[in-house]
Design a protein around this motif. Structure first.
Motif, PDB file in Angstrom:
ATOM      1  N   UNK A 157      35.100  86.562 -79.981  1.00 15.55           N
ATOM      2  CA  UNK A 157      33.896  87.294 -80.380  1.00 15.55           C
ATOM      3  C   UNK A 157      33.664  88.496 -79.479  1.00 15.55           C
ATOM      4  N   UNK A 158      33.865  88.325 -78.198  1.00 17.80           N
ATOM      5  CA  UNK A 158      33.661  89.434 -77.263  1.00 17.80           C
ATOM      6  C   UNK A 158      34.629  90.579 -77.543  1.00 17.80           C
ATOM      7  N   UNK A 159      35.879  90.254 -77.870  1.00 20.19           N
ATOM      8  CA  UNK A 159      36.850  91.315 -78.168  1.00 20.19           C
ATOM      9  C   UNK A 159      36.441  92.093 -79.414  1.00 20.19           C
ATOM     10  N   UNK A 160      36.015  91.372 -80.450  1.00 19.73           N
ATOM     11  CA  UNK A 160      35.551  92.031 -81.672  1.00 19.73           C
ATOM     12  C   UNK A 160      34.350  92.919 -81.360  1.00 19.73           C
ATOM     13  N   UNK A 161      33.422  92.412 -80.552  1.00 18.38           N
ATOM     14  CA  UNK A 161      32.230  93.175 -80.208  1.00 18.38           C
ATOM     15  C   UNK A 161      32.581  94.467 -79.483  1.00 18.38           C
ATOM     16  N   UNK A 162      33.554  94.415 -78.606  1.00 17.46           N
ATOM     17  CA  UNK A 162      33.974  95.625 -77.887  1.00 17.46           C
ATOM     18  C   UNK A 162      34.548  96.659 -78.840  1.00 17.46           C
ATOM     19  N   UNK A 163      35.362  96.211 -79.783  1.00 16.59           N
ATOM     20  CA  UNK A 163      35.932  97.119 -80.777  1.00 16.59           C
ATOM     21  C   UNK A 163      34.838  97.789 -81.598  1.00 16.59           C
ATOM     22  N   UNK A 164      33.864  96.998 -82.030  1.00 17.45           N
ATOM     23  CA  UNK A 164      32.796  97.523 -82.874  1.00 17.45           C
ATOM     24  C   UNK A 164      31.898  98.475 -82.086  1.00 17.45           C
ATOM     25  N   UNK A 165      31.564  98.128 -80.839  1.00 15.42           N
ATOM     26  CA  UNK A 165      30.731  99.019 -80.025  1.00 15.42           C
ATOM     27  C   UNK A 165      31.413 100.362 -79.831  1.00 15.42           C
ATOM     28  N   UNK A 166      32.703 100.325 -79.603  1.00 17.24           N
ATOM     29  CA  UNK A 166      33.468 101.565 -79.460  1.00 17.24           C
ATOM     30  C   UNK A 166      33.458 102.356 -80.762  1.00 17.24           C
ATOM     31  N   UNK A 167      33.619 101.660 -81.874  1.00 21.40           N
ATOM     32  CA  UNK A 167      33.606 102.301 -83.183  1.00 21.40           C
ATOM     33  C   UNK A 167      32.247 102.923 -83.484  1.00 21.40           C
ATOM     34  N   UNK A 168      31.186 102.335 -82.969  1.00 18.44           N
ATOM     35  CA  UNK A 168      29.827 102.841 -83.193  1.00 18.44           C
ATOM     36  C   UNK A 168      29.467 103.998 -82.264  1.00 18.44           C
ATOM     37  N   UNK A 169      30.426 104.412 -81.442  1.00 16.59           N
ATOM     38  CA  UNK A 169      30.228 105.621 -80.657  1.00 16.59           C
ATOM     39  C   UNK A 169      29.887 105.439 -79.198  1.00 16.59           C
ATOM     40  N   UNK A 170      29.941 104.195 -78.681  1.00 19.28           N
ATOM     41  CA  UNK A 170      29.644 103.996 -77.262  1.00 19.28           C
ATOM     42  C   UNK A 170      30.606 104.803 -76.399  1.00 19.28           C
ATOM     43  N   UNK A 171      30.064 105.494 -75.390  1.00 18.85           N
ATOM     44  CA  UNK A 171      30.904 106.294 -74.507  1.00 18.85           C
ATOM     45  C   UNK A 171      31.709 105.413 -73.560  1.00 18.85           C
ATOM     46  N   UNK A 172      31.149 104.278 -73.197  1.00 18.86           N
ATOM     47  CA  UNK A 172      31.865 103.316 -72.371  1.00 18.86           C
ATOM     48  C   UNK A 172      31.361 101.915 -72.693  1.00 18.86           C
ATOM     49  N   UNK A 173      32.172 100.923 -72.393  1.00 16.37           N
ATOM     50  CA  UNK A 173      31.855  99.533 -72.732  1.00 16.37           C
ATOM     51  C   UNK A 173      32.049  98.651 -71.499  1.00 16.37           C
ATOM     52  N   UNK A 174      30.995  97.943 -71.153  1.00 13.27           N
ATOM     53  CA  UNK A 174      31.051  96.941 -70.092  1.00 13.27           C
ATOM     54  C   UNK A 174      30.790  95.586 -70.738  1.00 13.27           C
ATOM     55  N   UNK A 175      31.604  94.587 -70.423  1.00 11.70           N
ATOM     56  CA  UNK A 175      31.390  93.233 -70.920  1.00 11.70           C
ATOM     57  C   UNK A 175      30.976  92.368 -69.734  1.00 11.70           C
ATOM     58  N   UNK A 176      29.885  91.622 -69.894  1.00 15.31           N
ATOM     59  CA  UNK A 176      29.372  90.823 -68.780  1.00 15.31           C
ATOM     60  C   UNK A 176      29.021  89.431 -69.253  1.00 15.31           C
ATOM     61  N   UNK A 177      29.336  88.459 -68.423  1.00 14.61           N
ATOM     62  CA  UNK A 177      29.024  87.064 -68.748  1.00 14.61           C
ATOM     63  C   UNK A 177      28.939  86.252 -67.455  1.00 14.61           C
ATOM     64  N   UNK A 178      28.189  85.157 -67.470  1.00 13.56           N
ATOM     65  CA  UNK A 178      28.088  84.326 -66.270  1.00 13.56           C
ATOM     66  C   UNK A 178      29.380  83.584 -65.928  1.00 13.56           C
ATOM     67  N   UNK A 179      30.097  83.124 -66.958  1.00 16.02           N
ATOM     68  CA  UNK A 179      31.280  82.313 -66.716  1.00 16.02           C
ATOM     69  C   UNK A 179      32.303  82.587 -67.810  1.00 16.02           C
ATOM     70  N   UNK A 180      33.580  82.479 -67.451  1.00 11.95           N
ATOM     71  CA  UNK A 180      34.605  82.727 -68.450  1.00 11.95           C
ATOM     72  C   UNK A 180      35.948  82.139 -68.062  1.00 11.95           C
ATOM     73  N   UNK A 181      36.778  81.940 -69.082  1.00 12.46           N
ATOM     74  CA  UNK A 181      38.145  81.464 -68.864  1.00 12.46           C
ATOM     75  C   UNK A 181      38.986  82.626 -68.331  1.00 12.46           C
ATOM     76  N   UNK A 182      39.713  82.428 -67.241  1.00 14.98           N
ATOM     77  CA  UNK A 182      40.469  83.518 -66.635  1.00 14.98           C
ATOM     78  C   UNK A 182      41.398  84.243 -67.609  1.00 14.98           C
ATOM     79  N   UNK A 183      42.114  83.519 -68.460  1.00 18.41           N
ATOM     80  CA  UNK A 183      43.037  84.171 -69.396  1.00 18.41           C
ATOM     81  C   UNK A 183      42.289  85.062 -70.377  1.00 18.41           C
ATOM     82  N   UNK A 184      41.149  84.607 -70.851  1.00 23.47           N
ATOM     83  CA  UNK A 184      40.368  85.399 -71.803  1.00 23.47           C
ATOM     84  C   UNK A 184      39.781  86.638 -71.141  1.00 23.47           C
ATOM     85  N   UNK A 185      39.374  86.505 -69.891  1.00 21.53           N
ATOM     86  CA  UNK A 185      38.861  87.656 -69.156  1.00 21.53           C
ATOM     87  C   UNK A 185      39.958  88.692 -68.965  1.00 21.53           C
ATOM     88  N   UNK A 186      41.183  88.217 -68.705  1.00 22.80           N
ATOM     89  CA  UNK A 186      42.301  89.138 -68.542  1.00 22.80           C
ATOM     90  C   UNK A 186      42.578  89.903 -69.830  1.00 22.80           C
TER      91      UNK A 186
END
Length: 239
Positions: A157-186
């Motif tokens: 879901x986070x990857x899709x959200x980043x793609x869509x935010x970029x498509x909607x014109x965001x100049x830059x994208x930061x993804x933030x979360x309290x906890x995550x799986x290392x492979x997914x973060x990579x």
């Protein structure tokens, strides 16, 4: 990849602020995550919570940054016979990103793609209506989209959200979360659309997001609505 001053920095490029194992609830997680941004200057930020669980976390980050809060509702366009395989993704205002390789290898016709998109867009619009009501989305063009979730397991879901935010014109994208799986973060950090990944805890033995919360009760549609309404009205004191 923009770097923050922190105790640890992984080879994947994501920041790891200590190894917090448990959060009281999503509000507590949001307050701790907000501290990771303390003292930073972020150009025209918009904080976007991923419904539903990411919204209470995002509310705390938005308050700390003095930034508008909104939701980012996205839908994956899965292959008809393999819905787990994304041939694209959609967001609001007609935004759409496609995976041309998957479309080609899957032999997907324009008519099939249109039918999948029609079905998913109907669900997307229904969710937008539930979460935001008649309020307009916050404009992303030229701004920094800070996408927040309550945790990342597969990261789909986070990857899709980043793609869509970029498509909607965001100049830059930061993804933030309290906890995550290392492979997914990579994987998130490796995306060209992502400028930065901020995570408080990335345990090597990660199993599930909920295991890192003492209270991981489901966030309801009504709670998301209340949080967004409070943020729009300026009545966003911690609950």
């Amino acid at each position: 990849m923009t770097a923050l001053s922190s105790p640890g920095y992984t080879e994947a490029g994501q920041e790891v602020f200590g190894q917090v194992e448990h959060f009281t609830d999503r509000r507590d997680a949001g307050r701790r995550l907000a501290r990771a941004f303390a003292g930073r200057r972020i150009e025209r930020p918009v904080v976007l919570g991923l419904p539903r669980g990411g919204v209470p976390v995002a509310a705390e980050v938005a308050r700390a940054l003095g930034a508008p809060l909104d939701v980012l509702v996205v839908r994956k366009l899965g292959l008809p016979r393999q819905p787990e395989v994304a041939m694209g993704a959609i967001g609001e205002r007609g935004s759409r990103v496609l995976n041309d390789d998957v479309l080609r290898l899957g032999g997907i016709s324009a008519a099939t793609l249109a039918e999948v998109e029609r079905r998913e867009r109907a669900e997307l619009e229904a969710r937008v209506s539930r979460f935001r009501g008649g309020a307009s989305p916050v404009e992303l063009t030229g701004r920094t989209a800070v996408i927040v979730d309550d945790g990342v397991a597969t990261g789909a879901t986070a990857r899709v959200a980043c793609l869509v935010a970029h498509e909607l014109g965001a100049a830059s994208v930061i993804v933030a979360m309290p906890v995550g799986a290392p492979d997914s973060l990579a994987e998130l950090a490796a995306m060209p659309e992502v400028d930065e990944v901020v995570c408080l805890s990335a345990p090597g033995g990660f199993m599930a997001v909920g295991m890192h919360y003492l209270d991981f009760a489901q966030t309801t549609d009504a709670e998301v609505q209340r949080i967004l309404e409070a943020a729009r009205s300026g009545d966003d004191a911690p609950g």
